[in-house]
Design a protein around this motif. Structure first.
Motif, PDB file in Angstrom:
ATOM      1  N   ASP A 104       0.908  -1.252  -0.047  1.00 46.03           N
ATOM      2  CA  ASP A 104       0.058   0.026   0.133  1.00 46.03           C
ATOM      3  C   ASP A 104       0.765   1.139   0.010  1.00 46.03           C
ATOM      4  OD1 ASP A 104       0.865  -0.002   2.639  1.00 46.03           O
ATOM      5  OD2 ASP A 104      -0.892  -0.042   3.541  1.00 46.03           O
ATOM      6  N   ARG A 107       2.622   2.055  -5.989  1.00 42.02           N
ATOM      7  CA  ARG A 107       1.647   1.634  -6.945  1.00 42.02           C
ATOM      8  C   ARG A 107       2.299   1.570  -8.459  1.00 42.02           C
ATOM      9  NH1 ARG A 107      -0.698   6.072  -9.909  1.00 42.02           N
ATOM     10  NH2 ARG A 107      -0.202   7.829  -8.896  1.00 42.02           N
ATOM     11  N   GLN A 120       2.607   6.142  -2.849  1.00 39.53           N
ATOM     12  CA  GLN A 120       1.288   6.460  -2.523  1.00 39.53           C
ATOM     13  C   GLN A 120       1.111   7.739  -2.072  1.00 39.53           C
ATOM     14  OE1 GLN A 120      -1.126   5.220  -4.012  1.00 39.53           O
ATOM     15  NE2 GLN A 120      -1.490   2.928  -3.841  1.00 39.53           N
TER      16      GLN A 120
END
Length: 197
Positions: A104, A107, A120
């Motif tokens: 997370d 990307r 991110q």
């Protein structure tokens, strides 16, 4: 930057029968498969040469790139396209201890020419002093040769046939590639902009 192919193109993905038809090799004999290993090696060489000239992975497979620093902490360009997915980002310190970065925190920005790993947040994770980052990703146009764009598939067959026909000729110049192949792959070659281009 060090780029490593983590797994080879599967033997079943190589179009040996298509190359036999392209070369018009005889069929119906007891030893029809006698040249299969030679043809496979020329197909692998043709795929590697075209991938090197275009910076594109043809058959989908895994790669790992090792970096000793981010070129730009706001996004790192990957050396091959098209990238299907980033499977892992690992930070390795100078002693070899590895730390996997949570998915997370980054990307994939897909792009036909220069895919990038983007943060991110505002920047990619800091590398340990004297350490490296290892980015594992899956890249390629298709899992099977029959699903490649037709111009790239034709270029592979032409180049493999060229290697087969001139397998004993040592007079060709270094980097020699037939005109038909270079014209077929021209639109896939990276465009160099800036000073010295």
């Amino acid at each position: 930057m060090i780029l490593v192919e983590e797994n080879q193109v599967a033997e079943t993905a190589l179009p040996v029968d298509a190359l036999k038809r392209h070369l018009r090799l005889g069929t119906g004999f007891a030893d029809d498969d006698l040249q299969d290993s030679v043809l496979s090696s020329f197909l692998r060489a043709a795929i590697a040469a075209i991938e090197a000239r275009t910076s594109k992975a043809l058959i989908t497979r895994g790669f790992v790139v090792t970096l000793d620093g981010w070129r730009d902490p706001a996004g790192q360009a990957l050396p091959l396209a098209p990238v299907q997915a980033i499977t892992d980002v690992t930070l390795v310190d100078r002693f070899g201890a590895a730390q996997v970065v949570e998915p997370d925190r980054y990307r994939l920005q897909k792009d036909g020419t220069e895919p990038r790993v983007l943060p991110q947040g505002t920047s990619l994770p800091a590398l340990p002093q004297g350490g490296t980052a290892e980015l594992r990703f899956v890249a390629g146009f298709a899992a099977d040769f029959d699903d490649l764009p037709s111009d790239l598939a034709q270029a592979v067959l032409l180049l493999a046939a060229h290697y087969y026909e001139y397998r004993t000729d040592t007079a060709l110049g270094q980097g020699c590639m037939p005109f038909g192949v270079t014209s077929l792959i021209a639109r896939y070659r990276p465009v160099r902009l800036g000073l010295g281009a």
